[in-house]
Design an enzyme around this catalytic site. Structure first.
Site, PDB file in Angstrom:
ATOM      1  N   ASP A  23      -9.404   3.236   1.508  1.00 34.96           N
ATOM      2  CA  ASP A  23      -8.554   2.198   2.089  1.00 34.96           C
ATOM      3  C   ASP A  23      -7.096   2.620   2.170  1.00 34.96           C
ATOM      4  OD1 ASP A  23     -10.857   0.662   2.180  1.00 34.96           O
ATOM      5  OD2 ASP A  23      -9.809  -1.162   1.583  1.00 34.96           O
TER       6      ASP A  23
ATOM      7  N   SER B  58      -4.610  -5.790   0.031  1.00 36.62           N
ATOM      8  CA  SER B  58      -5.056  -4.882  -1.020  1.00 36.62           C
ATOM      9  C   SER B  58      -4.928  -5.597  -2.354  1.00 36.62           C
ATOM     10  CB  SER B  58      -4.171  -3.630  -1.012  1.00 36.62           C
ATOM     11  OG  SER B  58      -4.270  -2.949  -2.239  1.00 36.62           O
TER      12      SER B  58
END
Length: 551
Positions: A78, A468
């Site tokens: 990510d 996140s």
């Protein structure tokens, strides 16, 4: 054994011949066939050390009396995918990975699985596959990265790189220091150092009883992790012998245990998506209402990076998940005792566990009586939105500001980089939801830049995308309905007043219903960004975030 379907009887002569081509001996056919689904990749820091862990798992399986077979599944980093079109693939990869594991396990009639995981979407994907297949399964999460350090400054991937960009752009550090931080922030294999999504899901996998004790917090480069991998290989053979399956372990009670632990630790907001998706795959009635109910009852007893300076290495030394489980079992009646892949009751495992109460507080003396995560409702998000309460300064629990609206993350980043965002603004990033993105991108780059520029307590950011686990500040995500479905977020205009009230779990747009209806009639949605390939198919089939963005 299930594998008898491919290895027993005269009719299976061709099958045995093909297995012999892979190296299976006559003795091997008497053993349970155990698949090792490895997400090894040279592209993902959290996964680069998995070749060694594969060997340890193999040794364990063969020592335990099984026959092992390694097969690969995709993995997305990510952090590397962040801030560009690559992030559109991160969340969709969760369902792709689950499909891959299901396909290989059923096509070859495997008796059991060891799922070797680590980073953000891979671990929940493997949990989804486990409950979907419901054959004996154990998960090995590869472990956290070592902490970074430069000139006696402790670093993480977030503080040492993403937030450093904002500090550089604000003149707080020079280019030389920026490059020093860049080189020192990620010093080893492993998942990024804080309680971000990867480590949150590793912790919740251990809480669920789907991995062995200590698996979530033992460092990726430690001998402890190698031993856990070997022991997991041994244990899967025992699980096959006893026919202990994931749905014996993952139940409504244990999923609620995971939610309680998540709230008590202040984990990543992405856990909402993943727990809902796991519940759906297991056909268990756990919904956003369970999060909402429990969020009003659970105190936060752990504060880790990005909410504090304590990283996963400090959490490990403080007692790790065992210490959290011991505290919750003792003091939270809602938290249930049960037996996971260790084949021991949680209460027995944690009975003599060490707890550093400076890091893992007693439940009677929490960091805050508020949970680490919360769900906000209101006219912007009638179906819910999420915020990481533990990462918000208490002075900002009630925030009112003026909207600055952007139809993509890139447009918002341009405004931030060119000092177009000011104190009192509420950045609105829309058309980034599961369908509208497509793929529901994480907004770590703009949230980190916001903090790095000193606006973390002075401006807010709301989005139908997601964040996140490293995000901190007044950041509200997962807004439902999303803009692509005609949600109210699509109707917000520059200058509109937005009120965020964490204490009352509310978020409202201060615009009349009559005005919103007028705007709705004039609304012209942007054309779809992606019209072919995997993401186009994903956009056509994905559900909203309040249902876990399942397909």
């Amino acid at each position: 054994m299930r594998s008898d379907n491919v290895k027993k009887g005269i009719a299976r002569t061709p099958h045995r011949s093909l297995f012999m081509a892979t190296g299976v001996s006559k003795e091997g056919f008497k053993r349970p066939f155990i698949g090792i689904a490895s997400s090894f990749s040279d592209l993902v820091p959290g996964h680069i050390g998995m070749r060694d862990l594969e060997r340890q798992i193999e040794k364990g399986i063969h020592s335990g009396g099984g026959q092992s077979f390694i097969f690969g599944v995709p993995a997305v980093c990510d952090g590397i995918a962040m801030g560009h079109d690559g992030m559109r693939y991160s969340l969709p990869s969760r369902d792709l990975i689950a499909d891959c594991i299901e396909t290989v396990a059923n096509a070859h009639q495997l008796d059991g699985l060891v799922l070797l995981s680590n980073c953000d979407k891979i671990t929940p994907a493997m949990l989804i596959a486990a409950v979907r297949l419901n054959i004996p399964t154990i998960i090995v999460t590869a472990g956290p990265m070592l902490d970074g350090e430069s000139k006696c400054e402790k670093l993480t991937m977030i503080s040492g790189s993403f937030e450093a960009v904002g500090k550089y752009r604000s003149g707080l550090i020079n280019e030389t220091r920026l490059l020093e931080l860049e080189e020192a922030s990620c010093p080893s294999a492993g998942s990024c150092q804080g309680l971000y999504t990867a480590n949150t899901m590793a912790c919740l996998t251990e809480v669920l009883g789907m991995s062995l004790p200590w698996c979530a917090t033992a460092a990726a480069v430690s001998s402890h992790k190698r031993r856990l991998a070997f022991e997991s290989g041994m244990q899967i053979v025992e699980l096959v012998r006893k026919n202990k399956t994931p749905l014996d372990i993952v139940t409504k009670d244990t999923l609620r245990n995971a939610i309680i632990a998540d709230l008590a630790m202040g984990g990543s907001t992405n856990s909402f998506l993943h727990i809902l998706a796991i519940a759906n795959a297991a056909n268990i009635d756990v919904t956003l209402k369970d999060f909402e109910e429990l969020s009003h009852q659970i105190h936060q007893i752990v504060k880790l990076e990005p909410s504090s300076a304590i990283t996963m290495s400090g959490f490990y030394q403080a007692g790790g998940i065992n210490a959290v489980l011991k505290t919750l079992l003792r003091d939270v009646p809602l938290f249930k005792d049960f037996e996971g892949v260790s084949l021991q009751k949680t209460s027995k495992i944690v009975k003599d566990s060490y707890i550093d109460e400076n890091i893992i507080h007693p439940y009677s003396e929490p960091f805050t009586s508020k949970p680490g995560l919360g769900i906000l409702y209101g006219n912007i998000s009638p179906n819910g939105s999420v915020i990481k309460i533990s990462a918000v300064d208490e002075s900002c629990y009630e925030f009112v500001g003026k909207a600055k609206v952007f139809n993509s993350e890139e447009d918002a980043m341009f405004a931030l980089e060119h000092d177009k965002i000011n104190e009192g603004d509420v950045i609105v990033i829309r058309y980034e939801g599961p369908k509208g993105g497509p793929g529901m991108r994480e907004m770590l780059a703009p949230t980190s830049l916001l903090v790095g520029k000193g606006l973390g307590t002075k401006a807010a950011l709301i989005t139908d995308g997601r964040f996140s686990g490293g995000t901190r500040g007044i950041c509200v995500g997962h807004i439902c309905p999303e803009a692509a479905d005609g949600g109210v977020i699509a109707l917000i205009e520059d200058g509109d007043i937005i009120e965020i009230n964490i204490n009352n779990r509310m978020m409202n747009l201060k615009v009349s219903e009559e005005e919103l209806e007028t705007r709705r009639k004039k609304l012209i949605a942007p054309k779809p960004r992606i019209t072919k390939g995997y993401l186009a198919k994903y956009a056509r089939t994905v559900q909203d975030a309040s249902h876990g963005a399942i397909v």
